[in-house]
Design an enzyme around this catalytic site. Structure first.
Site, PDB file in Angstrom:
ATOM      1  CB  SER A 277      19.813   7.616 -36.724  1.00  0.00           C
ATOM      2  OG  SER A 277      20.441   6.349 -36.727  1.00  0.00           O
TER       3      SER A 277
ATOM      4  CE1 TYR B 174      18.489   6.481 -31.585  1.00  0.00           C
ATOM      5  CE2 TYR B 174      19.317   5.218 -33.446  1.00  0.00           C
ATOM      6  CZ  TYR B 174      19.394   6.325 -32.624  1.00  0.00           C
ATOM      7  OH  TYR B 174      20.351   7.286 -32.845  1.00  0.00           O
TER       8      TYR B 174
END
Length: 251
Positions: A147, A160
């Site tokens: 990501s 995250y």
């Protein structure tokens, strides 16, 4: 005309919805036999199970229940792919989750849950795939879903970002470790992609889109196109790379 992945066997984790679903469908269209691996096959976006959509369109696919936080489940999914199709040529470590909160509110259960899926799942999914690819002695391709959170910080996203940062550098390390075995390892680093998971928080989505030069969210089909490039011979000299596709967000 043969597809770009004709004769290949692919395993896609988290393929019941979102990016994984789009990747599995495109790979099947390009000739791959696909194992759809997930904890369920009733996608949140609705519609038919992924493997049934593939077979209805004339492709070859099977569904295997797989909890990516379990190394034994990942090994079993690899074995099921080999049993059905004779090999494992492409491993897509796609399954992932997100939990937004400031670090002072994160407890140990939050940490373990997210890391078990986002980082442990990629680590042991890669391990299972590499062990099989070495046994085949024919190389292979691993694509990890990272990501933009794996290359920069995002607000209230310490969990995250930590998990995806691990995926980003694990990708580089495995490329170095197994290049001599003709195993290519790359990652996708998407920005904001319109999926059921990302659209749950409209305020966050709006904030990211305001900072995205292209002014829109990406689509799972665009992620699938990038995955196809990394899985195919078109990227035969690409390994250890994290492919950013974020509409210009990190620019």
């Amino acid at each position: 005309m043969a597809g770009k992945l004709s004769g290949k066997a692919a395993l896609v984790t988290g393929a019941s919805s979102g990016n994984g679903r789009a990747i599995a469908r495109l790979f099947a269209e390009e000739g791959a036999s696909v194992t759809v691996a997930d904890i369920r096959d009733d996608p949140r976006m609705g519609g038919e199970p992924t493997h049934e959509l593939i077979t209805a369109a004339g492709g070859e696919a099977q569904y295997v229940e797989c909890d990516v936080s379990s190394a034994s489940d990942l090994r079993a999914a690899v074995s099921a792919t080999v049993d059905a199709y004779g090999s494992l040529d492409i491993m897509i470590n796609n399954a992932g989750v997100e939990r937004q909160r400031p670090i002072e509110e994160v407890d140990e259960d939050d940490y373990d849950w997210l890391m078990d899926i986002n980082l442990k799942g990629v680590y042991f999914g890669s391990q299972a795939a590499i062990q099989q690819m070495l046994d085949q002695d024919g190389g292979g391709v691993i694509i990890n879903m990272s990501s933009i959170a794996g290359i920069r910080g995002l607000d209230e996203s310490s969990l995250y970002c930590t998990s995806k940062g691990g995926v980003t550098n694990l990708t580089r390390e495995l490329a170095v470790e197994h290049g001599e075995n003709d195993i290519r390892v790359n990652a996708l680093n998407p920005g904001f992609i319109e999926t059921a998971m990302t659209m749950e928080d409209g305020e966050t989505a709006g904030g990211i889109l305001e900072q995205t030069p292209l002014g829109r969210a990406g689509q799972p089909e665009e992620v699938a196109d990038a995955a196809l490039f990394l899985a195919s011979d078109q990227s035969s000299f690409v390994t250890g790379h994290n492919l950013v596709m974020d509409g210009g967000f990190t620019a």
